[in-house]
Design an enzyme around this catalytic site. Structure first.
Site, short mmCIF file in Angstrom:
data_model
loop_
_atom_site.label_atom_id
_atom_site.label_comp_id
_atom_site.label_asym_id
_atom_site.label_seq_id
_atom_site.Cartn_x
_atom_site.Cartn_y
_atom_site.Cartn_z
N CYS A 128 -17.50 -20.77 -7.11
CA CYS A 128 -18.59 -21.72 -6.87
C CYS A 128 -18.63 -22.07 -5.38
CB CYS A 128 -18.39 -22.98 -7.70
SG CYS A 128 -19.74 -24.17 -7.53
N ARG A 169 -26.15 -16.71 -10.29
CA ARG A 169 -25.40 -15.75 -11.10
C ARG A 169 -25.03 -16.30 -12.48
NH1 ARG A 169 -20.79 -15.25 -6.74
NH2 ARG A 169 -21.25 -17.47 -6.83
N ASP A 204 -26.19 -22.08 -9.29
CA ASP A 204 -25.87 -20.73 -8.85
C ASP A 204 -26.66 -19.67 -9.62
OD1 ASP A 204 -24.38 -18.14 -8.66
OD2 ASP A 204 -23.01 -19.35 -7.46
N HIS A 231 -18.19 -22.87 -12.82
CA HIS A 231 -17.96 -21.42 -12.71
C HIS A 231 -17.04 -21.12 -11.53
CE1 HIS A 231 -20.65 -20.52 -9.18
NE2 HIS A 231 -21.09 -21.71 -9.50
N CYS A 279 -24.11 -25.32 -12.92
CA CYS A 279 -24.39 -25.15 -11.50
C CYS A 279 -25.70 -24.38 -11.31
CB CYS A 279 -23.24 -24.38 -10.84
SG CYS A 279 -23.42 -24.22 -9.04
CO CO Z 1 -21.61 -23.18 -8.23
#
Ligand code: CO
Length: 208
Positions: A100, A45, A43, A97, A41
């Site tokens: 999400c 993080r 993302d 993750h 992803c």
């Molecule tokens: Co995500």
């Protein structure tokens, strides 16, 4: 992270790398031979290389919203084809993750504009596993399970591609489904039983 610090950070990083090996970047420029294709992803993080302890040159990376591999997505399809058939990676990883936002957004009744067709793929994953998800009463646990099932379905999508089917047959390439837990920092191998999942569907999806 201030944008004005980035170039100074970069210079510091170059110095650190060269301190241990003065030919570090010269060697990197010679080519790449990654063993792993990682699809994760976007993302911020989920810091792919950092969480795996991977160095430049070791992992071929593709990231998008909610680590998806839709069959009409030219970007992910091109990455898979190039990594598997040209770079000849030995492992393909789908890494989702928990927490999400993409998965969460997909489950809301809201018009998200251009995101609708992309996130619709996650609604389809939900529909495929509706019976199992209906048994999970806790909302947070339900999202977590949907994250895992989305990883599973994207792994199946990877296996639907001819490049991957050929590589499995010819050199035993393996596909892995992982989840990164943002809350603990832990990387979890879902240990997906592909033999069981693919048993009744490969007659439909086998290309090579
Ligand atoms: Co995500």
């Amino acid at each position: 992270m201030e944008i004005r610090h980035i170039f100074a950070n970069n210079q510091k990083w170059i110095k650190e790398k060269i301190k241990t090996d003065e030919n570090y970047f010269k060697n990197l420029s010679l080519g790449q031979k990654p063993h792993i294709l990682y699809i994760g992803c976007s993302d911020s993080r989920v810091s792919t290389e950092e969480l795996m302890g991977a160095q430049p040159g070791e992992v071929f990376v593709h990231r998008n919203l909610a680590n998806m591999v839709p069959n009409t997505d030219l970007s992910s399809m091109s990455v898979i084809s190039y990594a598997v058939s040209t770079l000849k990676v030995q492992h393909v990883v789908i890494c989702g993750h928990y927490y999400c936002n993409g998965v969460k957004a997909a489950m809301q009744s809201a018009d998200l504009g251009i995101l609708n067709p992309w996130l619709r793929n996650i609604r389809d994953v939900y529909r495929l596993h509706k019976d199992e998800l209906a048994l999970v009463t806790d909302e947070e646990e339900k999202y977590k399970r949907l994250v895992e099932l989305n990883v599973q379905e994207q792994c199946v999508n990877v296996i639907k591609t001819p490049d991957v089917q050929r590589a499995i047959k010819e050199r035993g390439l393996t596909v892995h489904g992982w989840v990164f837990d943002v809350h603990s920092g832990e990387l979890i191998d879902l240990k997906i039983d592909f033999d069981k999942i693919l048993e009744h569907i490969m007659e439909i999806y086998r290309i090579v």
